[in-house]
Motif scaffolding. Structure first.
Motif, PDB file in Angstrom:
ATOM      1  N   VAL A  40      47.284  32.504  34.548  1.00  0.00           N
ATOM      2  CA  VAL A  40      48.048  33.359  33.662  1.00  0.00           C
ATOM      3  C   VAL A  40      47.219  33.651  32.430  1.00  0.00           C
ATOM      4  N   SER A  41      47.135  34.932  32.039  1.00  0.00           N
ATOM      5  CA  SER A  41      46.450  35.276  30.813  1.00  0.00           C
ATOM      6  C   SER A  41      47.232  34.741  29.626  1.00  0.00           C
ATOM      7  N   ALA A  75      42.496  43.880  22.205  1.00  0.00           N
ATOM      8  CA  ALA A  75      41.119  44.133  22.625  1.00  0.00           C
ATOM      9  C   ALA A  75      41.080  44.707  24.041  1.00  0.00           C
ATOM     10  N   ILE A  76      41.915  44.190  24.935  1.00  0.00           N
ATOM     11  CA  ILE A  76      41.950  44.684  26.316  1.00  0.00           C
ATOM     12  C   ILE A  76      42.362  46.154  26.338  1.00  0.00           C
ATOM     13  N   GLY A 116      42.562  41.165  45.978  1.00  0.00           N
ATOM     14  CA  GLY A 116      41.547  40.166  45.662  1.00  0.00           C
ATOM     15  C   GLY A 116      40.971  40.248  44.257  1.00  0.00           C
ATOM     16  N   GLU A 117      41.487  41.154  43.441  1.00  0.00           N
ATOM     17  CA  GLU A 117      40.952  41.331  42.090  1.00  0.00           C
ATOM     18  C   GLU A 117      42.002  40.954  41.051  1.00  0.00           C
ATOM     19  N   LYS A 118      41.590  40.146  40.066  1.00  0.00           N
ATOM     20  CA  LYS A 118      42.517  39.697  39.029  1.00  0.00           C
ATOM     21  C   LYS A 118      42.754  40.812  38.018  1.00  0.00           C
ATOM     22  N   MET A 119      44.020  40.965  37.630  1.00  0.00           N
ATOM     23  CA  MET A 119      44.433  42.004  36.692  1.00  0.00           C
ATOM     24  C   MET A 119      45.209  41.396  35.529  1.00  0.00           C
ATOM     25  N   HIS A 120      44.873  41.823  34.308  1.00  0.00           N
ATOM     26  CA  HIS A 120      45.769  41.584  33.189  1.00  0.00           C
ATOM     27  C   HIS A 120      46.991  42.478  33.370  1.00  0.00           C
ATOM     28  N   ARG A 164      41.923  45.699  34.979  1.00  0.00           N
ATOM     29  CA  ARG A 164      41.049  44.753  35.667  1.00  0.00           C
ATOM     30  C   ARG A 164      40.421  43.774  34.678  1.00  0.00           C
ATOM     31  N   GLN A 165      40.469  42.494  35.013  1.00  0.00           N
ATOM     32  CA  GLN A 165      39.874  41.479  34.144  1.00  0.00           C
ATOM     33  C   GLN A 165      38.356  41.563  34.120  1.00  0.00           C
ATOM     34  N   SER A 166      37.751  41.981  35.217  1.00  0.00           N
ATOM     35  CA  SER A 166      36.295  41.921  35.338  1.00  0.00           C
ATOM     36  C   SER A 166      35.582  42.945  34.463  1.00  0.00           C
ATOM     37  N   ASN A 167      36.189  44.127  34.255  1.00  0.00           N
ATOM     38  CA  ASN A 167      35.470  45.195  33.550  1.00  0.00           C
ATOM     39  C   ASN A 167      36.362  46.059  32.656  1.00  0.00           C
TER      40      ASN A 167
END
Length: 261
Positions: free
Chosen positions: A29-30, A40-41, A156-160, A181-184
Protein backbone atom coordinates in the motif's frame (compact mmCIF):
# COMPACT_ATOMS: atom_id res chain seq x y z
CA UNK A 1 10.52 -27.54 27.37
CA UNK A 2 12.10 -24.16 26.54
CA UNK A 3 13.72 -23.24 23.27
CA UNK A 4 16.97 -21.30 23.17
CA UNK A 5 18.26 -19.27 20.24
CA UNK A 6 21.70 -17.89 19.66
CA UNK A 7 22.08 -14.08 19.39
CA UNK A 8 22.72 -14.38 15.65
CA UNK A 9 19.52 -16.40 15.18
CA UNK A 10 17.53 -13.78 17.14
CA UNK A 11 18.97 -10.99 15.05
CA UNK A 12 18.06 -12.81 11.84
CA UNK A 13 14.50 -13.45 13.01
CA UNK A 14 14.04 -9.83 14.10
CA UNK A 15 15.38 -8.58 10.78
CA UNK A 16 13.00 -10.85 8.92
CA UNK A 17 10.01 -9.58 10.90
CA UNK A 18 11.07 -5.98 10.30
CA UNK A 19 11.38 -6.53 6.57
CA UNK A 20 8.01 -8.24 6.42
CA UNK A 21 6.39 -5.32 8.24
CA UNK A 22 8.08 -2.86 5.89
CA UNK A 23 6.82 -4.78 2.88
CA UNK A 24 3.26 -4.58 4.19
CA UNK A 25 3.54 -0.84 4.67
CA UNK A 26 5.49 0.22 1.59
CA UNK A 27 5.10 -2.59 -0.90
CA UNK A 28 1.43 -3.47 -0.64
CA UNK A 29 0.00 0.00 0.00
CA UNK A 30 1.32 3.44 -0.88
CA UNK A 31 1.67 5.87 2.01
CA UNK A 32 -1.76 7.45 2.33
CA UNK A 33 -0.50 9.79 5.07
CA UNK A 34 2.07 11.50 2.84
CA UNK A 35 0.46 14.51 1.09
CA UNK A 36 3.79 15.65 -0.36
CA UNK A 37 4.28 12.29 -2.08
CA UNK A 38 0.74 12.48 -3.48
CA UNK A 39 1.31 15.99 -4.86
CA UNK A 40 4.64 14.95 -6.40
CA UNK A 41 3.04 11.97 -8.18
CA UNK A 42 0.27 14.10 -9.69
CA UNK A 43 2.69 16.87 -10.72
CA UNK A 44 5.00 14.41 -12.48
CA UNK A 45 2.06 12.79 -14.29
CA UNK A 46 0.91 16.26 -15.39
CA UNK A 47 4.34 16.93 -16.91
CA UNK A 48 4.16 13.66 -18.84
CA UNK A 49 0.77 14.57 -20.29
CA UNK A 50 1.74 18.12 -21.31
CA UNK A 51 4.83 20.35 -21.22
CA UNK A 52 5.05 23.07 -18.60
CA UNK A 53 6.47 25.52 -21.13
CA UNK A 54 4.58 27.07 -24.03
CA UNK A 55 3.46 24.58 -26.68
CA UNK A 56 1.07 23.94 -29.54
CA UNK A 57 -0.71 20.66 -30.28
CA UNK A 58 -3.43 19.41 -32.63
CA UNK A 59 -6.22 17.18 -31.26
CA UNK A 60 -8.53 15.08 -33.44
CA UNK A 61 -11.67 13.93 -31.61
CA UNK A 62 -13.96 11.15 -32.81
CA UNK A 63 -17.20 10.76 -30.85
CA UNK A 64 -19.63 7.88 -31.19
CA UNK A 65 -23.04 7.34 -29.63
CA UNK A 66 -25.42 4.43 -30.01
CA UNK A 67 -27.86 5.10 -32.82
CA UNK A 68 -26.22 8.36 -33.90
CA UNK A 69 -23.81 9.36 -36.63
CA UNK A 70 -20.11 9.58 -35.76
CA UNK A 71 -18.89 13.12 -35.07
CA UNK A 72 -15.37 14.23 -36.02
CA UNK A 73 -13.82 17.45 -34.78
CA UNK A 74 -10.33 18.95 -34.81
CA UNK A 75 -8.79 21.56 -32.51
CA UNK A 76 -5.52 23.42 -32.15
CA UNK A 77 -4.37 24.06 -28.58
CA UNK A 78 -1.99 26.86 -27.58
CA UNK A 79 -1.00 26.60 -23.93
CA UNK A 80 1.42 28.22 -21.54
CA UNK A 81 2.07 27.05 -18.01
CA UNK A 82 -1.26 25.23 -17.54
CA UNK A 83 -2.89 28.57 -16.67
CA UNK A 84 -3.31 30.21 -20.09
CA UNK A 85 -4.84 28.28 -22.98
CA UNK A 86 -6.48 28.93 -26.35
CA UNK A 87 -8.57 26.23 -28.03
CA UNK A 88 -9.14 26.94 -31.74
CA UNK A 89 -11.70 24.97 -33.75
CA UNK A 90 -10.23 23.76 -37.04
CA UNK A 91 -12.95 21.34 -38.14
CA UNK A 92 -15.76 21.11 -39.06
CA UNK A 93 -15.45 24.01 -41.48
CA UNK A 94 -18.80 25.43 -40.33
CA UNK A 95 -17.34 26.06 -36.84
CA UNK A 96 -13.92 27.25 -37.97
CA UNK A 97 -13.06 30.56 -36.35
CA UNK A 98 -14.60 29.68 -32.98
CA UNK A 99 -12.10 29.76 -30.14
CA UNK A 100 -12.02 29.43 -26.37
CA UNK A 101 -9.73 31.49 -24.16
CA UNK A 102 -8.82 30.32 -20.66
CA UNK A 103 -7.01 32.46 -18.11
CA UNK A 104 -6.70 30.71 -14.78
CA UNK A 105 -10.13 29.10 -14.36
CA UNK A 106 -11.96 31.77 -16.35
CA UNK A 107 -13.15 30.59 -19.76
CA UNK A 108 -14.76 32.44 -22.67
CA UNK A 109 -15.80 31.42 -26.18
CA UNK A 110 -15.31 33.78 -29.13
CA UNK A 111 -17.50 33.25 -32.20
CA UNK A 112 -17.40 34.87 -35.62
CA UNK A 113 -19.94 37.66 -36.10
CA UNK A 114 -20.55 37.90 -32.34
CA UNK A 115 -19.03 41.04 -30.89
CA UNK A 116 -18.80 39.95 -27.25
CA UNK A 117 -17.31 36.71 -25.87
CA UNK A 118 -19.55 34.35 -23.94
CA UNK A 119 -18.56 33.05 -20.52
CA UNK A 120 -18.40 29.24 -20.23
CA UNK A 121 -18.04 26.64 -17.50
CA UNK A 122 -15.09 24.24 -17.53
CA UNK A 123 -17.53 21.40 -16.80
CA UNK A 124 -19.78 22.21 -19.79
CA UNK A 125 -19.72 19.62 -22.57
CA UNK A 126 -17.71 20.59 -25.65
CA UNK A 127 -18.25 17.54 -27.85
CA UNK A 128 -19.12 13.90 -27.16
CA UNK A 129 -17.67 12.91 -23.79
CA UNK A 130 -15.24 15.85 -23.77
CA UNK A 131 -15.84 18.79 -21.45
CA UNK A 132 -14.41 22.26 -22.07
CA UNK A 133 -11.96 21.75 -19.22
CA UNK A 134 -10.65 18.49 -20.68
CA UNK A 135 -9.03 20.51 -23.48
CA UNK A 136 -8.61 23.94 -21.93
CA UNK A 137 -7.27 23.03 -18.50
CA UNK A 138 -5.61 19.65 -17.93
CA UNK A 139 -4.03 20.72 -14.65
CA UNK A 140 -4.72 18.10 -12.02
CA UNK A 141 -1.97 19.32 -9.69
CA UNK A 142 -3.40 22.85 -9.63
CA UNK A 143 -7.09 22.00 -9.45
CA UNK A 144 -7.24 19.11 -6.99
CA UNK A 145 -6.01 18.12 -3.55
CA UNK A 146 -4.59 14.58 -3.93
CA UNK A 147 -4.55 11.71 -1.48
CA UNK A 148 -3.01 8.27 -1.99
CA UNK A 149 -5.64 5.59 -1.37
CA UNK A 150 -3.77 2.37 -2.09
CA UNK A 151 -1.60 0.44 -4.53
CA UNK A 152 -3.22 -1.68 -7.26
CA UNK A 153 -1.52 -4.25 -9.48
CA UNK A 154 -2.82 -4.22 -13.06
CA UNK A 155 -1.38 -6.58 -15.66
CA UNK A 156 1.59 -7.16 -13.37
CA UNK A 157 2.37 -3.46 -12.94
CA UNK A 158 2.01 -1.58 -9.64
CA UNK A 159 -0.14 1.55 -9.72
CA UNK A 160 -0.62 4.40 -7.30
CA UNK A 161 -4.35 4.97 -6.83
CA UNK A 162 -5.08 8.55 -5.85
CA UNK A 163 -8.23 10.40 -4.94
CA UNK A 164 -8.25 13.96 -6.26
CA UNK A 165 -10.70 16.33 -4.57
CA UNK A 166 -11.56 19.62 -6.29
CA UNK A 167 -10.14 22.71 -4.58
CA UNK A 168 -13.35 24.61 -5.46
CA UNK A 169 -16.49 24.31 -7.58
CA UNK A 170 -14.91 26.11 -10.53
CA UNK A 171 -12.92 23.10 -11.75
CA UNK A 172 -14.08 20.54 -14.29
CA UNK A 173 -14.92 17.61 -11.97
CA UNK A 174 -15.74 17.37 -8.27
CA UNK A 175 -13.59 14.27 -7.76
CA UNK A 176 -11.19 12.13 -9.76
CA UNK A 177 -9.84 8.65 -9.04
CA UNK A 178 -6.47 8.47 -10.75
CA UNK A 179 -4.24 5.47 -11.50
CA UNK A 180 -0.55 6.31 -12.09
CA UNK A 181 2.23 3.82 -12.78
CA UNK A 182 4.69 3.59 -9.90
CA UNK A 183 7.64 2.80 -12.17
CA UNK A 184 7.60 5.96 -14.32
CA UNK A 185 4.64 8.16 -13.24
CA UNK A 186 2.80 7.53 -16.51
CA UNK A 187 -0.95 8.10 -16.13
CA UNK A 188 -2.97 4.93 -16.73
CA UNK A 189 -6.64 5.67 -16.04
CA UNK A 190 -8.93 8.27 -14.49
CA UNK A 191 -12.51 8.11 -13.25
CA UNK A 192 -14.42 11.38 -13.13
CA UNK A 193 -17.17 12.01 -10.55
CA UNK A 194 -19.90 14.61 -10.05
CA UNK A 195 -20.47 16.64 -6.89
CA UNK A 196 -23.03 13.99 -5.84
CA UNK A 197 -20.27 11.34 -6.15
CA UNK A 198 -21.78 9.81 -9.29
CA UNK A 199 -19.33 8.28 -11.76
CA UNK A 200 -19.64 10.27 -14.99
CA UNK A 201 -16.98 8.83 -17.28
CA UNK A 202 -13.76 6.85 -17.44
CA UNK A 203 -10.62 7.96 -19.28
CA UNK A 204 -7.78 5.68 -20.43
CA UNK A 205 -4.35 7.04 -21.43
CA UNK A 206 -3.00 5.03 -24.36
CA UNK A 207 -0.43 4.82 -27.18
CA UNK A 208 2.58 6.32 -25.41
CA UNK A 209 4.95 7.69 -28.04
CA UNK A 210 7.53 10.41 -28.54
CA UNK A 211 5.62 13.69 -28.70
CA UNK A 212 6.90 17.15 -27.96
CA UNK A 213 10.31 15.99 -26.80
CA UNK A 214 9.34 13.11 -24.49
CA UNK A 215 7.18 10.02 -24.25
CA UNK A 216 3.53 10.93 -23.70
CA UNK A 217 0.07 9.38 -24.16
CA UNK A 218 -1.00 10.27 -27.70
CA UNK A 219 -4.51 8.83 -27.37
CA UNK A 220 -7.19 9.28 -24.71
CA UNK A 221 -10.36 7.20 -24.68
CA UNK A 222 -13.23 8.74 -22.70
CA UNK A 223 -16.25 6.50 -22.09
CA UNK A 224 -19.60 7.51 -20.66
CA UNK A 225 -20.19 5.60 -17.41
CA UNK A 226 -23.94 6.13 -17.60
CA UNK A 227 -24.65 5.28 -21.25
CA UNK A 228 -22.83 2.25 -22.59
CA UNK A 229 -21.37 2.70 -26.06
CA UNK A 230 -21.00 6.48 -25.88
CA UNK A 231 -17.33 7.42 -26.15
CA UNK A 232 -14.83 9.93 -27.51
CA UNK A 233 -11.31 9.16 -28.72
CA UNK A 234 -8.80 12.03 -28.59
CA UNK A 235 -5.66 11.76 -30.74
CA UNK A 236 -2.78 14.16 -30.14
CA UNK A 237 -0.27 15.11 -32.85
CA UNK A 238 2.04 17.88 -34.09
CA UNK A 239 3.11 18.97 -30.61
CA UNK A 240 5.82 21.63 -30.77
CA UNK A 241 7.36 24.10 -28.36
CA UNK A 242 6.13 27.62 -29.02
CA UNK A 243 6.98 31.04 -27.65
CA UNK A 244 3.67 32.46 -26.47
CA UNK A 245 3.82 36.02 -25.12
CA UNK A 246 1.19 36.99 -22.56
CA UNK A 247 -0.51 39.32 -25.05
CA UNK A 248 -1.69 36.25 -26.99
CA UNK A 249 -3.96 35.26 -24.09
CA UNK A 250 -6.12 38.38 -24.13
CA UNK A 251 -9.59 39.10 -25.43
CA UNK A 252 -8.18 41.83 -27.66
CA UNK A 253 -5.83 39.40 -29.42
CA UNK A 254 -8.36 36.67 -30.15
CA UNK A 255 -9.72 38.10 -33.38
CA UNK A 256 -6.21 38.49 -34.79
CA UNK A 257 -5.19 34.98 -33.73
CA UNK A 258 -8.24 33.38 -35.32
CA UNK A 259 -7.29 34.88 -38.69
CA UNK A 260 -3.87 33.14 -38.58
CA UNK A 261 -3.76 29.61 -40.00
Amino acid sequence: MSLKFSPSTCRARCLGLALAALALVSGGVSRADDPEQARAIVAKADEIRFPREGFQVVIDITSTSVGEQQEDRKYRILSKGNENTIVQTLEPATDRGQAMLMRGRDLWVFMPNVSQPVRLSLAQRLTGQVANGDLARANFSGDYEPKILRTDTIEGEKMHVLELTAVDRGVTYAKVLYWVRQSNNWPYKAEFYSISDRLLKVCRYEKFKELGGRTRPTQLVMEDALKKGDMSVLRYSQMTAKELPDRVFTKQYMDKLNRVD
